[in-house]
Scaffold this motif. Structure first.
Motif, PDB file in Angstrom:
ATOM      1  N   GLY A 164      -1.168  -1.042   7.743  1.00 28.36           N
ATOM      2  CA  GLY A 164      -0.564  -2.559   7.646  1.00 28.36           C
ATOM      3  C   GLY A 164       0.747  -2.808   8.392  1.00 28.36           C
ATOM      4  N   PHE A 165       1.349  -1.592   8.817  1.00 29.29           N
ATOM      5  CA  PHE A 165       2.725  -1.753   9.471  1.00 29.29           C
ATOM      6  C   PHE A 165       2.405  -2.021  11.107  1.00 29.29           C
ATOM      7  N   ASP A 166       1.113  -1.839  11.559  1.00 28.75           N
ATOM      8  CA  ASP A 166       0.552  -2.180  12.731  1.00 28.75           C
ATOM      9  C   ASP A 166       1.221  -1.223  13.763  1.00 28.75           C
ATOM     10  N   LEU A 167       1.226   0.315  13.441  1.00 25.38           N
ATOM     11  CA  LEU A 167       1.682   0.935  14.262  1.00 25.38           C
ATOM     12  C   LEU A 167       0.890   1.601  15.418  1.00 25.38           C
ATOM     13  N   PRO A 168       1.277   1.922  16.422  1.00 28.07           N
ATOM     14  CA  PRO A 168       0.511   3.011  17.238  1.00 28.07           C
ATOM     15  C   PRO A 168      -0.059   4.068  16.602  1.00 28.07           C
ATOM     16  N   ASP A 169      -1.246   4.590  16.964  1.00 19.05           N
ATOM     17  CA  ASP A 169      -1.875   5.763  16.325  1.00 19.05           C
ATOM     18  C   ASP A 169      -0.883   6.897  16.359  1.00 19.05           C
ATOM     19  N   ARG A 184      14.389   3.422  -4.060  1.00 18.11           N
ATOM     20  CA  ARG A 184      15.384   3.219  -2.802  1.00 18.11           C
ATOM     21  C   ARG A 184      14.680   3.954  -1.712  1.00 18.11           C
ATOM     22  N   MET A 185      14.171   5.361  -1.950  1.00 19.16           N
ATOM     23  CA  MET A 185      13.722   6.102  -0.976  1.00 19.16           C
ATOM     24  C   MET A 185      12.501   5.266  -0.026  1.00 19.16           C
ATOM     25  N   VAL A 186      11.620   5.041  -1.104  1.00 20.39           N
ATOM     26  CA  VAL A 186      10.463   4.154  -0.278  1.00 20.39           C
ATOM     27  C   VAL A 186      10.892   2.785   0.150  1.00 20.39           C
ATOM     28  N   GLU A 187      11.712   2.285  -0.401  1.00 21.14           N
ATOM     29  CA  GLU A 187      11.973   1.161   0.460  1.00 21.14           C
ATOM     30  C   GLU A 187      12.781   1.268   1.746  1.00 21.14           C
ATOM     31  N   HIS A 188      13.555   2.331   1.892  1.00 21.39           N
ATOM     32  CA  HIS A 188      14.130   2.503   3.097  1.00 21.39           C
ATOM     33  C   HIS A 188      12.979   3.138   4.046  1.00 21.39           C
ATOM     34  N   LEU A 189      12.263   3.941   3.643  1.00 18.90           N
ATOM     35  CA  LEU A 189      11.171   4.347   4.550  1.00 18.90           C
ATOM     36  C   LEU A 189      10.424   3.247   5.070  1.00 18.90           C
ATOM     37  N   SER A 190      10.038   2.302   4.165  1.00 20.04           N
ATOM     38  CA  SER A 190       9.083   1.097   4.390  1.00 20.04           C
ATOM     39  C   SER A 190      10.018   0.220   5.396  1.00 20.04           C
ATOM     40  N   THR A 191      11.132  -0.015   5.324  1.00 22.76           N
ATOM     41  CA  THR A 191      12.298  -0.680   6.286  1.00 22.76           C
ATOM     42  C   THR A 191      12.058  -0.062   7.636  1.00 22.76           C
ATOM     43  N   ALA A 192      12.349   1.458   7.623  1.00 23.41           N
ATOM     44  CA  ALA A 192      12.217   2.118   8.884  1.00 23.41           C
ATOM     45  C   ALA A 192      10.721   1.999   9.800  1.00 23.41           C
ATOM     46  N   PHE A 193       9.899   2.103   9.023  1.00 28.05           N
ATOM     47  CA  PHE A 193       8.373   2.081   9.644  1.00 28.05           C
ATOM     48  C   PHE A 193       8.429   0.663  10.185  1.00 28.05           C
ATOM     49  N   ALA A 194       8.787  -0.456   9.285  1.00 29.73           N
ATOM     50  CA  ALA A 194       8.597  -1.789  10.081  1.00 29.73           C
ATOM     51  C   ALA A 194       9.469  -2.117  11.203  1.00 29.73           C
ATOM     52  N   ALA A 195      10.529  -1.191  11.509  1.00 26.40           N
ATOM     53  CA  ALA A 195      11.409  -1.523  12.488  1.00 26.40           C
ATOM     54  C   ALA A 195      11.041  -0.591  13.654  1.00 26.40           C
ATOM     55  N   ILE A 196       9.833   0.108  13.807  1.00 22.88           N
ATOM     56  CA  ILE A 196       9.375   1.150  14.845  1.00 22.88           C
ATOM     57  C   ILE A 196       8.986   0.170  15.928  1.00 22.88           C
ATOM     58  N   ASP A 197       9.258   0.490  17.317  1.00 25.46           N
ATOM     59  CA  ASP A 197       8.862  -0.427  18.399  1.00 25.46           C
ATOM     60  C   ASP A 197       7.255   0.072  18.381  1.00 25.46           C
ATOM     61  N   ARG A 198       6.610  -1.241  18.729  1.00 23.29           N
ATOM     62  CA  ARG A 198       5.208  -1.182  18.738  1.00 23.29           C
ATOM     63  C   ARG A 198       4.848  -0.741  20.226  1.00 23.29           C
ATOM     64  N   ALA A 238       0.903  -1.149  -0.029  1.00 22.77           N
ATOM     65  CA  ALA A 238       0.001   0.028  -0.018  1.00 22.77           C
ATOM     66  C   ALA A 238       0.848   1.314   0.007  1.00 22.77           C
ATOM     67  N   MET A 239       2.008   1.424   0.878  1.00 23.46           N
ATOM     68  CA  MET A 239       2.733   2.355   0.848  1.00 23.46           C
ATOM     69  C   MET A 239       3.598   2.424  -0.550  1.00 23.46           C
ATOM     70  N   LYS A 240       3.947   1.477  -0.981  1.00 23.40           N
ATOM     71  CA  LYS A 240       4.432   1.657  -2.345  1.00 23.40           C
ATOM     72  C   LYS A 240       3.419   2.347  -3.519  1.00 23.40           C
ATOM     73  N   ALA A 241       2.389   1.696  -3.594  1.00 24.77           N
ATOM     74  CA  ALA A 241       1.393   2.250  -4.354  1.00 24.77           C
ATOM     75  C   ALA A 241       1.056   3.694  -4.236  1.00 24.77           C
ATOM     76  N   VAL A 242       0.937   4.087  -2.839  1.00 23.93           N
ATOM     77  CA  VAL A 242       0.464   5.606  -2.696  1.00 23.93           C
ATOM     78  C   VAL A 242       1.707   6.486  -3.203  1.00 23.93           C
ATOM     79  N   ALA A 243       2.895   5.853  -2.752  1.00 22.45           N
ATOM     80  CA  ALA A 243       4.069   6.733  -3.147  1.00 22.45           C
ATOM     81  C   ALA A 243       4.446   6.815  -4.705  1.00 22.45           C
ATOM     82  N   GLY A 244       3.909   5.850  -5.268  1.00 19.38           N
ATOM     83  CA  GLY A 244       4.031   5.736  -6.786  1.00 19.38           C
ATOM     84  C   GLY A 244       2.802   6.853  -7.341  1.00 19.38           C
ATOM     85  N   ALA A 245       1.829   6.795  -6.852  1.00 20.77           N
ATOM     86  CA  ALA A 245       0.477   7.476  -7.316  1.00 20.77           C
ATOM     87  C   ALA A 245       0.973   8.793  -6.765  1.00 20.77           C
TER      88      ALA A 245
END
Length: 200
Positions: free
Chosen positions: A143-148, A186-200, A93-100
């Motif tokens: 989908g990254f299941d982050l706190p609000d 690469r920018m989108v991939e790096h952000l995606s990786t960073a968001f996935a690594a955020i402590d829940r 979803a993140m990749k899709a909105v970034a591309g859009a």
């Protein structure tokens, strides 16, 4: 001998019904063609087939035109992003909105650049429009299941990164234009990786 044709009101009527929405739409079409720096009320009036004073019934001045164009452009962008994310979740979803986002800016370069010509802060309508765009990004990041609160910060980070990249691209400011697509991915991939690594 046939009498000369009479001049009718229709011959002198503008090609579009003249209202604020039409003025803004024609301004958007023009600004995509000629760029924000060249847009003028006189040019819009010519495009509409009216005198410039006729525009003042619908827009107060050039500043109010930029404000209206900023509102309309943000609404279009938010709709475009929301459509891109339908049925997707997480990194996809993140990749899709970034591309859009990038696609919208490339398709409407003048409109996109015009959003920086009228200050958002302190204008309730523009703040609401900007927040709607961030809200679409927030939904795409669910989908990254982050706190609000973290998802809100992530959405702002994503918005800043996307806006910065496309403005860089539209102004021919990228030092390595042959690798723009790779840099964007690469920018989108790096952000995606960073968001996935955020402590829940």
């Amino acid at each position: 001998m046939a009498p000369p044709a009479a001049t009718t009101a229709a011959n002198n009527s503008p090609p579009h019904p003249l209202d604020a929405t039409t003025v803004i739409e024609v301004a958007g079409e023009l600004v995509d063609q000629i760029g924000p720096e060249a847009l003028s009320l006189s040019g819009i009036a010519r495009e509409l087939g009216v005198t410039q004073p006729a525009l003042y019934r619908h827009v107060d001045d050039l500043a109010s035109l930029w404000r209206g164009l900023g509102l309309a452009t943000r609404a279009l962008l938010a709709d475009h992003l929301a459509d891109a994310a339908v049925g997707l979740s997480g990194p996809e979803a993140m990749k899709a909105v970034a591309g859009a986002w990038r696609q919208f800016a490339r398709r409407h370069p003048g409109r996109y650049r015009s959003t920086d010509r009228y200050a958002v802060a302190g204008d309730a309508d523009l703040e609401q429009a900007a927040n709607r765009t961030v809200g679409v990004l927030e939904k795409a990041l669910r989908g990254f299941d982050l706190p609000d609160h973290e998802r809100r910060h992530a959405a702002h980070s994503l918005r800043s990164a996307l806006h910065g990249f496309v403005m860089y691209e539209l102004s021919d400011g990228h030092p390595d234009p042959d690798h723009l697509d790779t840099s964007f991915d690469r920018m989108v991939e790096h952000l995606s990786t960073a968001f996935a690594a955020i402590d829940r």
